[in-house]
Design a protein around this motif. Structure first.
Motif, PDB file in Angstrom:
ATOM      1  N   LEU A   1      58.026  -4.242  77.884  1.00 58.69           N
ATOM      2  CA  LEU A   1      58.642  -3.387  78.886  1.00 58.69           C
ATOM      3  C   LEU A   1      59.024  -2.076  78.208  1.00 58.69           C
ATOM      4  N   GLN A   2      58.265  -1.045  78.509  1.00 57.37           N
ATOM      5  CA  GLN A   2      58.578   0.290  78.017  1.00 57.37           C
ATOM      6  C   GLN A   2      59.530   0.951  79.005  1.00 57.37           C
ATOM      7  N   MET A   3      60.697   1.324  78.533  1.00 54.32           N
ATOM      8  CA  MET A   3      61.718   1.916  79.386  1.00 54.32           C
ATOM      9  C   MET A   3      61.986   3.336  78.929  1.00 54.32           C
ATOM     10  N   ASN A   4      61.687   4.289  79.780  1.00 56.71           N
ATOM     11  CA  ASN A   4      61.901   5.704  79.496  1.00 56.71           C
ATOM     12  C   ASN A   4      62.945   6.272  80.451  1.00 56.71           C
TER      13      ASN A   4
ATOM     14  N   GLU B   1      62.973 -12.715  73.733  1.00 54.63           N
ATOM     15  CA  GLU B   1      63.022 -11.259  73.927  1.00 54.63           C
ATOM     16  C   GLU B   1      63.531 -10.570  72.670  1.00 54.63           C
ATOM     17  N   SER B   2      63.104  -9.338  72.509  1.00 52.75           N
ATOM     18  CA  SER B   2      63.602  -8.501  71.423  1.00 52.75           C
ATOM     19  C   SER B   2      63.478  -7.048  71.845  1.00 52.75           C
ATOM     20  N   GLY B   3      64.155  -6.179  71.076  1.00 54.78           N
ATOM     21  CA  GLY B   3      64.020  -4.749  71.305  1.00 54.78           C
ATOM     22  C   GLY B   3      65.184  -4.088  72.019  1.00 54.78           C
ATOM     23  N   GLY B   4      66.163  -4.878  72.437  1.00 55.30           N
ATOM     24  CA  GLY B   4      67.313  -4.276  73.084  1.00 55.30           C
ATOM     25  C   GLY B   4      68.168  -3.496  72.095  1.00 55.30           C
ATOM     26  N   GLY B   5      69.146  -2.778  72.642  1.00 49.38           N
ATOM     27  CA  GLY B   5      70.028  -2.010  71.777  1.00 49.38           C
ATOM     28  C   GLY B   5      70.805  -0.976  72.554  1.00 49.38           C
TER      29      GLY B   5
ATOM     30  N   GLY C   1      67.051   8.447  76.883  1.00 51.29           N
ATOM     31  CA  GLY C   1      66.271   7.885  75.796  1.00 51.29           C
ATOM     32  C   GLY C   1      65.340   6.768  76.248  1.00 51.29           C
ATOM     33  N   SER C   2      64.713   6.140  75.265  1.00 58.54           N
ATOM     34  CA  SER C   2      63.712   5.109  75.535  1.00 58.54           C
ATOM     35  C   SER C   2      63.953   3.879  74.687  1.00 58.54           C
ATOM     36  N   LEU C   3      63.533   2.755  75.213  1.00 62.66           N
ATOM     37  CA  LEU C   3      63.502   1.500  74.473  1.00 62.66           C
ATOM     38  C   LEU C   3      62.250   0.738  74.881  1.00 62.66           C
ATOM     39  N   ARG C   4      61.788  -0.103  73.988  1.00 59.31           N
ATOM     40  CA  ARG C   4      60.665  -0.980  74.308  1.00 59.31           C
ATOM     41  C   ARG C   4      61.077  -2.416  74.046  1.00 59.31           C
ATOM     42  N   LEU C   5      61.088  -3.199  75.096  1.00 54.70           N
ATOM     43  CA  LEU C   5      61.400  -4.615  74.965  1.00 54.70           C
ATOM     44  C   LEU C   5      60.115  -5.413  74.804  1.00 54.70           C
ATOM     45  N   SER C   6      60.213  -6.491  74.052  1.00 55.66           N
ATOM     46  CA  SER C   6      59.103  -7.418  73.900  1.00 55.66           C
ATOM     47  C   SER C   6      59.568  -8.816  74.266  1.00 55.66           C
ATOM     48  N   CYS C   7      58.646  -9.609  74.742  1.00 52.07           N
ATOM     49  CA  CYS C   7      58.924 -11.012  75.041  1.00 52.07           C
ATOM     50  C   CYS C   7      57.743 -11.819  74.533  1.00 52.07           C
TER      51      CYS C   7
ATOM     52  N   TYR D   1      60.218 -20.528  83.573  1.00 54.71           N
ATOM     53  CA  TYR D   1      60.812 -20.457  82.237  1.00 54.71           C
ATOM     54  C   TYR D   1      61.509 -19.115  82.059  1.00 54.71           C
ATOM     55  N   TRP D   2      62.582 -19.143  81.266  1.00 53.39           N
ATOM     56  CA  TRP D   2      63.392 -17.946  81.027  1.00 53.39           C
ATOM     57  C   TRP D   2      63.686 -17.789  79.545  1.00 53.39           C
ATOM     58  N   GLY D   3      63.779 -16.535  79.130  1.00 51.68           N
ATOM     59  CA  GLY D   3      64.253 -16.245  77.796  1.00 51.68           C
ATOM     60  C   GLY D   3      65.768 -16.192  77.755  1.00 51.68           C
ATOM     61  N   GLN D   4      66.290 -15.923  76.570  1.00 45.17           N
ATOM     62  CA  GLN D   4      67.741 -15.932  76.389  1.00 45.17           C
ATOM     63  C   GLN D   4      68.382 -14.588  76.698  1.00 45.17           C
ATOM     64  N   GLY D   5      67.582 -13.567  76.813  1.00 46.08           N
ATOM     65  CA  GLY D   5      68.080 -12.250  77.171  1.00 46.08           C
ATOM     66  C   GLY D   5      68.320 -11.351  75.979  1.00 46.08           C
ATOM     67  N   THR D   6      68.239 -10.057  76.230  1.00 45.28           N
ATOM     68  CA  THR D   6      68.539  -9.048  75.213  1.00 45.28           C
ATOM     69  C   THR D   6      69.345  -7.935  75.865  1.00 45.28           C
ATOM     70  N   GLN D   7      70.380  -7.494  75.179  1.00 43.42           N
ATOM     71  CA  GLN D   7      71.295  -6.500  75.748  1.00 43.42           C
ATOM     72  C   GLN D   7      70.714  -5.099  75.619  1.00 43.42           C
ATOM     73  N   VAL D   8      70.767  -4.371  76.711  1.00 40.74           N
ATOM     74  CA  VAL D   8      70.423  -2.950  76.716  1.00 40.74           C
ATOM     75  C   VAL D   8      71.654  -2.196  77.200  1.00 40.74           C
ATOM     76  N   THR D   9      72.102  -1.248  76.397  1.00 39.74           N
ATOM     77  CA  THR D   9      73.263  -0.446  76.745  1.00 39.74           C
ATOM     78  C   THR D   9      72.875   1.023  76.682  1.00 39.74           C
ATOM     79  N   VAL D  10      73.101   1.718  77.785  1.00 40.79           N
ATOM     80  CA  VAL D  10      72.764   3.131  77.867  1.00 40.79           C
ATOM     81  C   VAL D  10      74.062   3.922  78.008  1.00 40.79           C
ATOM     82  N   SER D  11      74.317   4.774  77.036  1.00 45.43           N
ATOM     83  CA  SER D  11      75.552   5.551  77.036  1.00 45.43           C
ATOM     84  C   SER D  11      75.301   6.955  77.568  1.00 45.43           C
ATOM     85  N   LEU D  12      76.386   7.582  78.009  1.00 44.61           N
ATOM     86  CA  LEU D  12      76.273   8.955  78.517  1.00 44.61           C
ATOM     87  C   LEU D  12      76.065   9.932  77.380  1.00 44.61           C
TER      88      LEU D  12
END
Length: 121
Positions: free
Chosen positions: A80-83, A6-10, A16-22, A110-121
């Motif tokens: 995964l497009q997250m809006n 996985e990639s694209g977390g943050g 806001g929006s983020l797009r994750l890829s796997c 099968y599973w990936g290792q994960g990517t952190q997504v943090t959404v602040s106020l």
């Protein structure tokens, strides 16, 4: 050896929006259903969205209308497009692969290792 990366977390502000890829390797990607799960601290891993081998999608109610899953079989990648992100979307996001069909539980091969997504106020 199967790998899901996985990639694209943050960190993003609410709304806001983020797009994750796997990116998948070591499996015949086009024959696998792909799922996105998330796990917040102190909570169980939960199903977010899945896409079957032939493109059928299923979304958790909590993300309907805000998240969109897609797959590119030529690139062996699921997105995964997250809006309209909310603080409650904060979690580690995992992608997972299961032969052919989506299930809402964690019975994936099968599973990936994960990517952190943090959404602040």
């Amino acid at each position: 050896q199967v790998q899901l990366v996985e990639s694209g977390g943050g960190l993003v502000q609410a709304g806001g929006s983020l797009r994750l890829s796997c990116a998948a390797s070591g499996l015949t990607f086009s024959t696998y259903a792909m799922g996105w799960f998330r796990q917040a601290p102190g909570k169980e891993r939960e199903f977010v969205v899945g896409i079957s081998w032939n493109g059928i999608t299923y979304y958790a109610d909590s993300v309907k209308g805000r998240f969109t899953i897609s797959r590119d079989n030529a690139k062996n990648t699921v997105y995964l497009q997250m809006n309209s992100l909310k603080p409650e979307d904060t979690a580690v996001y995992y992608c997972a692969a299961r032969w052919r069909t989506i299930v809402l539980g964690t019975d994936y091969d099968y599973w990936g290792q994960g990517t952190q997504v943090t959404v602040s106020l």
